[in-house]
Design an enzyme around this catalytic site. Structure first.
Site, short mmCIF file in Angstrom:
data_model
loop_
_atom_site.label_atom_id
_atom_site.label_comp_id
_atom_site.label_asym_id
_atom_site.label_seq_id
_atom_site.Cartn_x
_atom_site.Cartn_y
_atom_site.Cartn_z
N ASP A 47 10.32 25.82 -37.90
CA ASP A 47 10.42 24.75 -38.89
C ASP A 47 9.46 23.61 -38.53
OD1 ASP A 47 11.78 23.70 -36.77
OD2 ASP A 47 13.55 23.07 -37.90
N SER A 48 8.77 23.73 -37.40
CA SER A 48 7.68 22.80 -37.06
C SER A 48 6.63 22.82 -38.16
CB SER A 48 7.06 23.17 -35.71
OG SER A 48 6.74 24.54 -35.65
N ASP A 86 12.92 30.54 -38.30
CA ASP A 86 13.73 29.39 -37.89
C ASP A 86 14.72 28.99 -38.99
OD1 ASP A 86 14.11 27.79 -35.72
OD2 ASP A 86 12.28 26.59 -35.99
N LYS A 116 16.29 32.04 -35.52
CA LYS A 116 16.51 31.12 -34.39
C LYS A 116 17.28 29.91 -34.92
CE LYS A 116 13.13 28.32 -32.65
NZ LYS A 116 13.73 26.99 -32.89
N GLU A 118 19.11 25.98 -33.55
CA GLU A 118 19.22 24.98 -32.49
C GLU A 118 20.68 24.68 -32.18
OE1 GLU A 118 16.92 21.51 -33.54
OE2 GLU A 118 15.09 22.68 -33.81
N GLU A 185 13.67 24.01 -24.49
CA GLU A 185 12.57 23.06 -24.77
C GLU A 185 12.73 21.77 -23.96
OE1 GLU A 185 11.70 22.46 -28.91
OE2 GLU A 185 10.24 20.86 -28.48
O1 KIV Z 1 9.86 25.01 -34.86
C1 KIV Z 1 9.27 25.36 -33.83
O2 KIV Z 1 8.07 25.58 -33.79
C2 KIV Z 1 10.07 25.52 -32.62
C3 KIV Z 1 9.33 25.64 -31.33
C4 KIV Z 1 8.98 24.29 -30.85
C5 KIV Z 1 10.08 26.42 -30.32
O3 KIV Z 1 11.26 25.49 -32.67
#
Ligand code: KIV
Length: 286
Positions: A47-48, A86, A116, A118, A185
């Site tokens: 989600d970056s 994500d 993934k 968090e 992280e």
């Molecule tokens: O969203 C992302 O790119 C991430 C990485 C920083 C692991 O969660």
């Protein structure tokens, strides 16, 4: 040598074999293709993308729809690596039913192999439910960007012994819930090592030191495509941004000076066709 197709089993086995795992982010088809060609084990559609591709100030506004759109593009380029999608903020925080529906959407509509999310101890029941629904989950602990403001900003986590202990407990809870691997992280390197030693699933570090089971970096940081800020844990392997800007400037100069396009970049027409065309245009005008 033909590249293998990476499975969840391969990722888990890598830790037993002491083989370091390589993971990068990708948000579109060309970067998916390049990550695939570079032979990485896992590609994260993070989600970056909200920050490095869409220009948002944080990952918070990213939606499930945005993630599906980008996951689809990456999956088209990635034939070998395991693709992880994500889960955006509030797509799993509102309850187990929402978490299963949204992770199912990323997999069914996006086409990724795993998701993934968090969170540690508090989200272990959510992870367990998603895994039970048949969707592999990668955990994410330490600095969790979606809740960075609650953590005091984009800062290293696990500074004192009590906070560090909680992060180790997060990792153990995620493993017990069935996560196939865990991203850690922005934690001190000795804590990264302890986390990796505390669980049997691979721990993928980003700012967690070298003694973990693999590394992940945001590709746009690593290749210098996004340089608004560069976290301490990023190594820039190239600086692609100035190269691209120079290319666009050179193109601009060529266009303004009429030195592009040349014959090489233009389509021709036979003299006869041109003459015939002109004649017919003359006739029409008269
Ligand atoms: O969203 C992302 O790119 C991430 C990485 C920083 C692991 O969660």
């Amino acid at each position: 040598m033909t590249q293998p197709i990476v499975s969840i089993m391969d990722i888990k086995q890598a830790k037993q074999e002491g083989r370091k795992l390589v993971m990068v982010t990708a948000y579109d088809y060309p970067f998916g293709l390049m990550a695939d060609e570079a032979g990485v084990d896992m590609v994260l559609v993070g989600d970056s993308l909200g920050m490095v591709v869409l220009g948002l100030d944080s990952t918070v506004p990213v939606t499930v729809e945005m993630m599906i759109h980008h996951i689809q593009a990456v999956v088209r380029g990635c034939k070998h690596p395991l693709v992880v999608g994500d889960m955006p903020f509030m797509s799993y925080n509102t309850g187990i039913r929402d978490a299963i529906i949204n992770s199912g959407r990323l997999m069914k509509e996006g086409g990724c192999d795993a998701v993934k999310l968090e969170g540690g101890v508090d989200f272990a029941p959510v992870v367990e439910a998603i895994v039970k629904a048949g969707i592999p989950v990668q955990g994410h602990i330490g600095l969790t960007p979606q809740t960075a403001s609650a953590l005091g900003g984009f800062k290293m986590q696990g500074k004192d012994a009590a906070a560090a202990r909680r992060i180790v407990e997060d990792a153990k809870a995620l493993e017990a819930a069935g996560a196939f691997s865990i991203v850690a992280e922005a934690v001190p390197a000795p804590l990264g090592k302890l986390i990796a030693e505390s669980v049997n699933v691979p721990v993928i570090g980003i700012g967690a030191g070298v003694d973990v089971d693999g590394q992940v970096l945001v590709t746009h940081d690593m290749v210098g495509l996004f340089d608004k800020f560069i976290p301490k844990f990023v190594k820039q392997y190239t600086k692609i941004r100035p190269t691209i800007i120079d290319a666009i400037k050179a193109y601009g100069d060529d266009v303004r000076g009429a030195s592009f396009p040349t014959d090489k970049h233009s389509f021709g027409m036979s003299d006869e066709t041109l003459a015939e065309l002109k004649k017919s245009l003359d006739k029409k005008d008269s």
